[in-house]
Design an enzyme around this catalytic site. Structure first.
Site, mmCIF file in Angstrom:
data_model
loop_
_atom_site.group_PDB
_atom_site.id
_atom_site.type_symbol
_atom_site.label_atom_id
_atom_site.label_comp_id
_atom_site.label_asym_id
_atom_site.label_seq_id
_atom_site.Cartn_x
_atom_site.Cartn_y
_atom_site.Cartn_z
ATOM 1 N N GLY A 94 -22.376 -50.292 -12.732
ATOM 2 C CA GLY A 94 -22.814 -49.924 -11.400
ATOM 3 C C GLY A 94 -21.785 -50.097 -10.312
ATOM 4 O O GLY A 94 -20.726 -50.706 -10.485
ATOM 5 N N ARG A 99 -25.023 -56.650 -13.776
ATOM 6 C CA ARG A 99 -26.444 -56.962 -13.851
ATOM 7 C C ARG A 99 -26.806 -57.278 -15.295
ATOM 8 O O ARG A 99 -26.272 -56.680 -16.226
ATOM 9 C CB ARG A 99 -27.291 -55.787 -13.350
ATOM 10 N N GLY A 153 -16.302 -46.379 -19.664
ATOM 11 C CA GLY A 153 -15.119 -46.130 -20.469
ATOM 12 C C GLY A 153 -15.449 -45.727 -21.896
ATOM 13 O O GLY A 153 -16.599 -45.495 -22.265
ATOM 14 N N ASN A 190 -21.023 -47.293 -24.565
ATOM 15 C CA ASN A 190 -20.748 -46.675 -23.270
ATOM 16 C C ASN A 190 -22.019 -46.624 -22.435
ATOM 17 O O ASN A 190 -23.116 -46.415 -22.954
ATOM 18 C CB ASN A 190 -20.197 -45.268 -23.501
ATOM 19 N N ASP A 191 -21.899 -46.812 -21.128
ATOM 20 C CA ASP A 191 -23.074 -46.917 -20.262
ATOM 21 C C ASP A 191 -23.916 -45.638 -20.249
ATOM 22 O O ASP A 191 -25.157 -45.697 -20.240
ATOM 23 C CB ASP A 191 -22.655 -47.304 -18.845
ATOM 24 N N GLY A 217 -18.354 -43.616 -11.701
ATOM 25 C CA GLY A 217 -17.743 -42.429 -12.285
ATOM 26 C C GLY A 217 -18.809 -41.372 -12.504
ATOM 27 O O GLY A 217 -19.887 -41.418 -11.917
ATOM 28 N N GLU A 261 -14.521 -36.968 -11.256
ATOM 29 C CA GLU A 261 -14.904 -38.253 -10.653
ATOM 30 C C GLU A 261 -14.425 -38.380 -9.212
ATOM 31 O O GLU A 261 -15.083 -39.000 -8.378
ATOM 32 C CB GLU A 261 -14.347 -39.397 -11.508
#
Length: 367
Positions: A94, A99, A153, A190-191, A217, A261
């Site tokens: 974030g 978090r 990433g 990866n998020d 991003g 981005e």
């Protein structure tokens, strides 16, 4: 999955059947041993043996007697150990500090935490992460099944962060670092992949879908045939560093110029708003950039379900509508009657709950 020509060991078959039982209980809820045998196709003797092992592992519990009017002794019901196991998830993606959350096996947030610090990199970021995880562990009221982390990433299937510009991590074995510090099995993803797993499992999921996520991003997750697409080097969905137009020269955090981005991330949008660009005009411009990257993906893979998510004050209905229109201009797929683009209903917890899905898969075999 075993490859063709490889030996099928008894342990492989046993672990598969253990996971089959857990998957069935996850999908259908409480069941008796006899019901499990019918649902899985396994014999009652095999079910009894496997259930005994799962109870010994604390993955399954007996929850009481089955109600009904059948003659004889009532059957004992079984379920996942939902009240007795916890998952710790951490979201590093974030624009706010790190978090973390303590979750149950169904991905429900039981308690959440955040780091008070911002903008840490390298070893300082690792120390901040471990401090946050330690806080979550100390507040946990039940055994921890595993730790899941969603990181920006490129992340391999072994938990190695190949590149995360935000933290200046390159070739960093994040999974091993956390496991060494905590002694708890840790699974990194990866998020954006975490986010799409969460939507697929708990939200607006489908067999074929794309999730587009705006944060620090521009992230993208892709699922086809109910399978997460990761790519040959685990970089599938890295839209943020696509350069669409040769004339774009804005500097990106990766050091290149003209990346998506640099124009469509949340910090880039905040910057444009601070400089006085009108929100409606900005929505049109950002939507055009995003659609230019996403439309070819929809057409190539024939995907009709797009979930759009991110910081709620930026990713709102007006921007979503602008994106729908921009996609329709660029892709026949996006003009089809069954195409839908929806805002996520739970953007705040997507990555955290996706971490739970990832831990469940690796520790219990539940897809």
């Amino acid at each position: 999955m075993l490859s063709h020509g490889s030996a099928i060991l008894p342990s492989h078959g046993r672990e598969h059947n253990l996971s089959l039982i857990l998957q069935t209980l996850s999908d259908q809820g409480e069941m008796s041993r006899a019901d499990l045998a019918r649902a899985t196709g396994l014999t009652r003797v095999t079910i009894s043996e496997l259930v005994a092992e799962l109870i010994n592992r604390s993955h399954v519990i007996e929850t009481g007697q089955q109600e009904g009017k059948r003659p004889g002794k009532p059957s004992t019901l079984l379920d996942l150990n939902r009240p007795g196991l916890r998952i710790i998830g951490v979201d590093l993606s974030g624009v706010v500090p790190f978090r973390a959350a303590i979750m149950d096996l169904d991905g429900a947030i039981l308690q959440s935490f955040s780091s008070p610090k911002r903008d840490a990199t390298r070893e300082a970021a690792v120390a901040q992460l471990l401090e946050l995880i330690d806080t979550a562990i100390r507040h946990c009221d039940a055994p921890i099944l595993g730790i899941g982390i969603g990181s920006p990433g490129v992340v391999t299937d072994k938990g190695i962060v190949i590149a995360a510009e935000k933290f200046v991590w390159r070739g960093f074995d994040l999974g091993a670092a956390v496991e060494q510090a905590t002694g708890i099995n840790t699974h990194i993803l990866n998020d954006a992949d975490c986010a799409i797993l969460s939507e697929h499992t708990f939200g607006q999921g489908s067999d074929h879908m794309v999730l587009l996520r705006l944060g620090r991003g521009v992230g993208c997750g892709v699922i086809t045939h109910n399978t997460l697409v990761r790519g040959s080097d685990f970089a599938a969905g890295e839209l943020g560093h696509v350069r669409q137009r040769a004339e774009d020269t804005a500097l990106c955090s990766c050091g290149e110029i003209g990346c998506l981005e640099a124009y469509a991330s949340v910090p880039a949008i905040w910057k444009s708003l601070a400089e006085g660009e009108e929100k409606g005009q900005l929505n049109q411009r950002v939507a055009a950039y995003l659609a230019g990257a996403v439309a070819p993906l929809l057409s190539i893979l024939d995907i009709r379900n797009v979930i759009f998510t991110g910081t709620p004050d930026i990713v709102d209905q007006p921007l979503a509508q602008a994106l729908r229109e921009a996609l329709a201009l660029r892709s026949h797929t996006a003009r089809s009657e069954n195409f839908r683009l929806s805002l996520s209903e739970d953007p705040e917890h997507l990555v955290l709950r996706g971490c739970a899905v990832n831990v469940r898969f690796h520790e219990l075999g539940i897809a």
